[in-house]
Motif scaffolding. Sequence first.
Motif, PDB file in Angstrom:
ATOM      1  N   GLN A  39      44.618  50.471  35.786  1.00  0.00           N
ATOM      2  CA  GLN A  39      45.552  51.585  35.923  1.00  0.00           C
ATOM      3  C   GLN A  39      44.806  52.836  36.349  1.00  0.00           C
ATOM      4  OE1 GLN A  39      47.727  52.612  32.334  1.00  0.00           O
ATOM      5  NE2 GLN A  39      49.484  53.302  33.542  1.00  0.00           N
ATOM      6  N   VAL A  40      45.394  53.543  37.288  1.00  0.00           N
ATOM      7  CA  VAL A  40      44.886  54.851  37.678  1.00  0.00           C
ATOM      8  C   VAL A  40      45.914  55.884  37.242  1.00  0.00           C
ATOM      9  CG1 VAL A  40      43.557  53.948  39.608  1.00  0.00           C
ATOM     10  CG2 VAL A  40      45.909  54.690  39.988  1.00  0.00           C
ATOM     11  N   PRO A  41      45.487  57.095  36.975  1.00  0.00           N
ATOM     12  CA  PRO A  41      46.422  58.127  36.514  1.00  0.00           C
ATOM     13  C   PRO A  41      47.593  58.294  37.471  1.00  0.00           C
ATOM     14  CG  PRO A  41      44.172  58.866  36.227  1.00  0.00           C
ATOM     15  CD  PRO A  41      44.098  57.587  36.997  1.00  0.00           C
ATOM     16  N   GLY A  42      48.793  58.326  36.909  1.00  0.00           N
ATOM     17  CA  GLY A  42      49.985  58.549  37.710  1.00  0.00           C
ATOM     18  C   GLY A  42      50.582  57.302  38.323  1.00  0.00           C
ATOM     19  N   LYS A  43      49.930  56.168  38.100  1.00  0.00           N
ATOM     20  CA  LYS A  43      50.446  54.917  38.651  1.00  0.00           C
ATOM     21  C   LYS A  43      50.661  53.903  37.540  1.00  0.00           C
ATOM     22  CE  LYS A  43      48.627  55.175  43.373  1.00  0.00           C
ATOM     23  NZ  LYS A  43      47.902  54.430  44.440  1.00  0.00           N
ATOM     24  N   ALA A  44      51.504  52.917  37.816  1.00  0.00           N
ATOM     25  CA  ALA A  44      51.757  51.866  36.845  1.00  0.00           C
ATOM     26  C   ALA A  44      50.552  50.942  36.723  1.00  0.00           C
ATOM     27  CB  ALA A  44      52.980  51.059  37.258  1.00  0.00           C
ATOM     28  N   ARG A  45      50.412  50.350  35.563  1.00  0.00           N
ATOM     29  CA  ARG A  45      49.346  49.378  35.376  1.00  0.00           C
ATOM     30  C   ARG A  45      49.664  48.124  36.183  1.00  0.00           C
ATOM     31  NH1 ARG A  45      47.565  49.015  29.328  1.00  0.00           N
ATOM     32  NH2 ARG A  45      49.740  48.423  29.061  1.00  0.00           N
ATOM     33  N   GLU A  46      48.648  47.550  36.800  1.00  0.00           N
ATOM     34  CA  GLU A  46      48.865  46.375  37.642  1.00  0.00           C
ATOM     35  C   GLU A  46      47.969  45.224  37.205  1.00  0.00           C
ATOM     36  OE1 GLU A  46      47.724  46.733  41.733  1.00  0.00           O
ATOM     37  OE2 GLU A  46      45.798  47.667  41.268  1.00  0.00           O
ATOM     38  N   GLY A  47      48.473  44.027  37.383  1.00  0.00           N
ATOM     39  CA  GLY A  47      47.693  42.841  37.086  1.00  0.00           C
ATOM     40  C   GLY A  47      46.649  42.609  38.160  1.00  0.00           C
ATOM     41  N   VAL A  48      45.431  42.336  37.751  1.00  0.00           N
ATOM     42  CA  VAL A  48      44.328  42.090  38.681  1.00  0.00           C
ATOM     43  C   VAL A  48      44.042  40.599  38.768  1.00  0.00           C
ATOM     44  CG1 VAL A  48      41.874  42.493  39.102  1.00  0.00           C
ATOM     45  CG2 VAL A  48      43.324  44.355  38.239  1.00  0.00           C
ATOM     46  N   ALA A  49      43.895  39.967  37.606  1.00  0.00           N
ATOM     47  CA  ALA A  49      43.591  38.546  37.560  1.00  0.00           C
ATOM     48  C   ALA A  49      43.999  38.009  36.201  1.00  0.00           C
ATOM     49  CB  ALA A  49      42.102  38.298  37.799  1.00  0.00           C
ATOM     50  N   SER A  50      44.343  36.725  36.176  1.00  0.00           N
ATOM     51  CA  SER A  50      44.710  36.099  34.913  1.00  0.00           C
ATOM     52  C   SER A  50      44.193  34.674  34.875  1.00  0.00           C
ATOM     53  CB  SER A  50      46.222  36.110  34.711  1.00  0.00           C
ATOM     54  OG  SER A  50      46.865  35.290  35.678  1.00  0.00           O
ATOM     55  N   ILE A  51      44.067  34.156  33.657  1.00  0.00           N
ATOM     56  CA  ILE A  51      43.664  32.776  33.463  1.00  0.00           C
ATOM     57  C   ILE A  51      44.503  32.213  32.321  1.00  0.00           C
ATOM     58  CG2 ILE A  51      41.756  33.421  31.926  1.00  0.00           C
ATOM     59  CD1 ILE A  51      40.199  31.020  33.168  1.00  0.00           C
ATOM     60  N   ALA A  52      45.045  31.028  32.542  1.00  0.00           N
ATOM     61  CA  ALA A  52      45.850  30.380  31.523  1.00  0.00           C
ATOM     62  C   ALA A  52      45.002  29.380  30.752  1.00  0.00           C
ATOM     63  CB  ALA A  52      47.034  29.679  32.176  1.00  0.00           C
ATOM     64  N   SER A  53      45.546  28.883  29.647  1.00  0.00           N
ATOM     65  CA  SER A  53      44.795  27.964  28.813  1.00  0.00           C
ATOM     66  C   SER A  53      44.486  26.647  29.524  1.00  0.00           C
ATOM     67  CB  SER A  53      45.545  27.695  27.510  1.00  0.00           C
ATOM     68  OG  SER A  53      46.904  27.397  27.756  1.00  0.00           O
ATOM     69  N   ASP A  54      45.237  26.330  30.582  1.00  0.00           N
ATOM     70  CA  ASP A  54      44.930  25.117  31.345  1.00  0.00           C
ATOM     71  C   ASP A  54      43.923  25.383  32.457  1.00  0.00           C
ATOM     72  OD1 ASP A  54      47.842  24.948  33.606  1.00  0.00           O
ATOM     73  OD2 ASP A  54      46.362  26.518  33.240  1.00  0.00           O
ATOM     74  N   THR A  56      44.236  27.592  34.949  1.00  0.00           N
ATOM     75  CA  THR A  56      44.812  28.132  36.177  1.00  0.00           C
ATOM     76  C   THR A  56      44.513  29.623  36.296  1.00  0.00           C
ATOM     77  OG1 THR A  56      46.622  26.533  36.131  1.00  0.00           O
ATOM     78  CG2 THR A  56      46.928  28.498  37.487  1.00  0.00           C
ATOM     79  N   THR A  57      43.971  30.028  37.436  1.00  0.00           N
ATOM     80  CA  THR A  57      43.680  31.439  37.679  1.00  0.00           C
ATOM     81  C   THR A  57      44.616  31.995  38.750  1.00  0.00           C
ATOM     82  OG1 THR A  57      41.980  30.864  39.292  1.00  0.00           O
ATOM     83  CG2 THR A  57      41.259  31.214  37.026  1.00  0.00           C
ATOM     84  N   THR A  58      44.918  33.266  38.609  1.00  0.00           N
ATOM     85  CA  THR A  58      45.796  33.947  39.557  1.00  0.00           C
ATOM     86  C   THR A  58      45.200  35.314  39.849  1.00  0.00           C
ATOM     87  OG1 THR A  58      47.692  32.844  38.531  1.00  0.00           O
ATOM     88  CG2 THR A  58      48.169  34.674  40.015  1.00  0.00           C
ATOM     89  N   TYR A  59      45.298  35.750  41.100  1.00  0.00           N
ATOM     90  CA  TYR A  59      44.710  37.027  41.501  1.00  0.00           C
ATOM     91  C   TYR A  59      45.725  37.865  42.278  1.00  0.00           C
ATOM     92  CZ  TYR A  59      40.282  34.758  40.391  1.00  0.00           C
ATOM     93  OH  TYR A  59      39.259  34.114  39.739  1.00  0.00           O
ATOM     94  N   ALA A  60      45.597  39.162  42.116  1.00  0.00           N
ATOM     95  CA  ALA A  60      46.338  40.067  42.970  1.00  0.00           C
ATOM     96  C   ALA A  60      45.796  39.951  44.389  1.00  0.00           C
ATOM     97  CB  ALA A  60      46.195  41.496  42.465  1.00  0.00           C
ATOM     98  N   ASP A  61      46.656  40.132  45.373  1.00  0.00           N
ATOM     99  CA  ASP A  61      46.236  40.001  46.770  1.00  0.00           C
ATOM    100  C   ASP A  61      45.090  40.950  47.099  1.00  0.00           C
ATOM    101  OD1 ASP A  61      49.582  39.401  48.139  1.00  0.00           O
ATOM    102  OD2 ASP A  61      48.114  38.037  47.245  1.00  0.00           O
TER     103      ASP A  61
END
Length: 127
Positions: A39-54, A56-61
């Motif tokens: 998150q940067v000041p004045g902007k919404a928090r955004e997802g960068v990357a995630s990992i699930a228990s199985d 699986t990874t996911t990334y922001a473009d």
Amino acid sequence: QARPVESGGGSVQTGGSLELSCDVSLFERSDYCMGWFRQVPGKAREGVASIASDGTTTYADSVKGRFTISKDSASTLYLQMNTLKPEDTAMYYCAAAETKGWVPPSLCIAETGYNHWGQGTQVTVSS
């Protein structure tokens, strides 16, 4: 409370690398999503990357091919950030959430549903 604890933020020049770490040892769930958000000041928090228990990874473009999320068996979540750009400057947060079975990757990287948040670590990339 199973609050994640981040470390590893700092200042680097454009093109540099940083690795963020997050202690999630107090968060013991068999089914989960864990992620890095920023998150940067004045902007919404955004997802960068995630990992699930199985695994699986996911990334922001915006970070695909430059950032890598991983988790070791010692309950530490990592975010390896390479080829950093000034637009990567933000406060980075680690988060975790228990899930009930499989979760679509698009939900795993979404902020909604995460209920264990770290305090954040600042990353600053200078040009």
